[in-house]
Enzyme design. Structure first.
Site, PDB file in Angstrom:
ATOM      1  N   TYR A  48       0.790  -1.091  -0.129  1.00 32.02           N
ATOM      2  CA  TYR A  48      -0.105  -0.017  -0.057  1.00 32.02           C
ATOM      3  C   TYR A  48       0.889   1.121   0.038  1.00 32.02           C
ATOM      4  CZ  TYR A  48      -2.504   3.979   1.821  1.00 32.02           C
ATOM      5  OH  TYR A  48      -3.203   5.132   2.145  1.00 32.02           O
ATOM      6  N   LYS A  78     -14.497   0.337   7.892  1.00 33.32           N
ATOM      7  CA  LYS A  78     -12.958  -0.091   7.525  1.00 33.32           C
ATOM      8  C   LYS A  78     -12.626  -1.155   8.442  1.00 33.32           C
ATOM      9  CE  LYS A  78      -9.978   3.116   6.911  1.00 33.32           C
ATOM     10  NZ  LYS A  78      -9.133   4.132   6.863  1.00 33.32           N
TER      11      LYS A  78
END
EC number: 5.1.3.20
Length: 318
Positions: free
Chosen positions: A144, A182
Site C-alpha cells: 500500500y 473500515k
C-alpha cells in the site's frame, strides 16, 4: 461539478459533508459500493450524482467531458483507494491505487482541472525521524505504501510541465466519524470505543522497539482537519506540490485510550503482547514535518488527541 472519489468512504464522505456545509451540493461521488454498508456515510449528505468507480475510470480514459454534469468537472478530490496496509495482493493494489490515479491525473492536467489527491505517511515506512516530503526519506513497509510512493514519484516527474494545480497530501493517522466500515483498518480510537462499550478494558500493545507500554507514538490528525487542508488548497490554486498532512505533534496511544476512558467514565488500559507478524512492519513513531505546509501559508490549528477524540466519542456515542 465537484468530483470526490472514495466519496462514500471515510475521508471522502467527511469532505462531502464540509462541502455541503459551505453550500456546495453540486458534488458527484465516485465509489465502489460492493461493501453496501458504506451507504450510511452518504445518507445525511446532499449530492448531485453517484457513479461507480469503474464506469468513471472508463469514461475518464475515453476522454469523456461529462456533459450531463453542468459545466463539466470543476475539481477532483481523489480520496478513493484500497487503504488496507495489510493487503498483500500487489496486482490489485497497483491497479486501484496507482493506475487509477495516473488516469485521473492525466485527465486533469490535460484540461487544467485542479487535482487534489490522497498520498500517505505510509510512504515513510518505519523511520523515527525526518518525516519530510522528499524521496530520500521514503521507504514504505508494505505494498500500500509503495503504491502511494510510486504515484508521488510519478507526479514529481511531471510537475515541471504542469500548468494547473496538483496537490498530494500525505495523510498521517486520521481518525474520526464515518470510518466504521473500515473494520480492522479503522482507527485505534474507534476500536477502543468498541471495547469499552462491550464492557471490556481498552487494549494497547505492550512496549516494543524501545517504546514503553502504550507508548508507541503517532501523529494523530482529526478527519475534520484533514478536510480543511484539502479545501484550503482548492481555494488557493497557486500552490501545487506534495505536502504532509498531520499535526506536527506525536502523541502516544496512551493519550487516545485516556480520552476514550474519560468519555465513558470507566475502564482501565490493558496491555497485550505485541504481535509477531507486525514486528518490523509497524510504524512505532510518526510526526509530520510541517515546514512545507506552513510555508505556503496554511495557518489553521489542528486538534490535539484529547480534543479530537472527545469530539469523536460524542459523535460515536450519540
Amino acid at each position: 461539478m465537484i468530483v470526490v472519489t472514495g466519496g462514500a468512504g471515510f475521508i471522502g464522505s467527511n469532505l462531502v459533508k464540509q462541502l455541503n456545509a459551505q453550500g456546495r451540493t453540486d458534488v458527484v461521488v465516485i465509489d465502489d459500493l460492493t461493501d453496501g454498508t458504506k451507504f450510511v456515510n452518504l445518507v445525511d449528505l446532499t449530492i448531485a450524482d453517484y457513479m461507480d468507480k469503474d464506469e468513471f475510470q472508463a469514461r475518464i480514459v475515453s476522454g469523456d467531458e461529462f456533459e450531463e454534469w453542468d459545466g463539466g468537472i470543476e475539481v477532483i478530490f481523489h480520496e478513493g483507494a484500497c487503504s488496507a496496509t495489510t493487503e498483500w495482493n500487489g496486482k490489485f493494489i497497483m491497479e486501484v491505487n496507482y493506475e487509477y490515479s495516473k488516469d485521473l491525473f492525466h485527465y486533469c492536467i490535460e484540461r487544467e482541472i485542479p487535482f487534489i489527491y490522497a498520498s500517505s505517511a505510509a510512504t515513510y515506512g518505519g523511520r523515527n525521524d525526518n518525516f519530510i516530503e522528499d524521496p530520500k526519506f521514503e521507504q514504505p513497509l508494505n505494498v500500500y505504501g509503495y503504491s502511494k510512493q510510486l504515484f508521488d514519484q510519478y507526479v514529481r516527474r511531471w510537475m515541471p510541465e504542469i500548468n494547473s494545480q496538483v496537490v498530494g497530501l500525505k495523510y498521517f493517522n486520521v481518525y474520526g466519524p464515518r470510518e466504521q466500515h473500515k473494520g480492522s483498518m479503522a482507527s485505534v480510537a474507534f476500536h477502543l470505543n468498541t471495547q469499552v462499550k462491550k464492557g471490556e478494558n481498552p487494549k494497547l500493545f505492550e512496549g516494543c522497539d524501545g517504546f514503553p507500554n502504550g507508548g508507541q507514538m503517532r501523529d494523530f490528525i482529526y478527519v475534520d482537519d484533514v478536510c480543511k487542508v484539502n479545501l484550503w488548497f482548492w481555494l488557493n490554486p497557486q500552490h501545487s506540490g506534495i505536502f504532509n498532512c498531520g499535526t506536527g505533534r506525536a502523541e502516544p496511544f496512551q493519550n487516545v485510550a485516556e480520552a476514550v476512558i474519560k468519555h465513558h467514565q470507566k475502564g482501565a488500559i490493558e496491555y497485550i503482547p505485541f504481535p509477531d507478524h507486525l514486528k518490523g512492519r509497524y510504524q512505532s513513531f510518526t510526526q509530520a514535518d510541517m515546514t512545507k505546509l506552513r510555508g505556503v501559508g496554511y495557518d489553521a490549528e489542528f486538534k490535539t488527541v484529547a480534543e479530537g477524540v472527545a469530539d469523536y466519542m460524542a459523535w460515536l456515542n450519540r
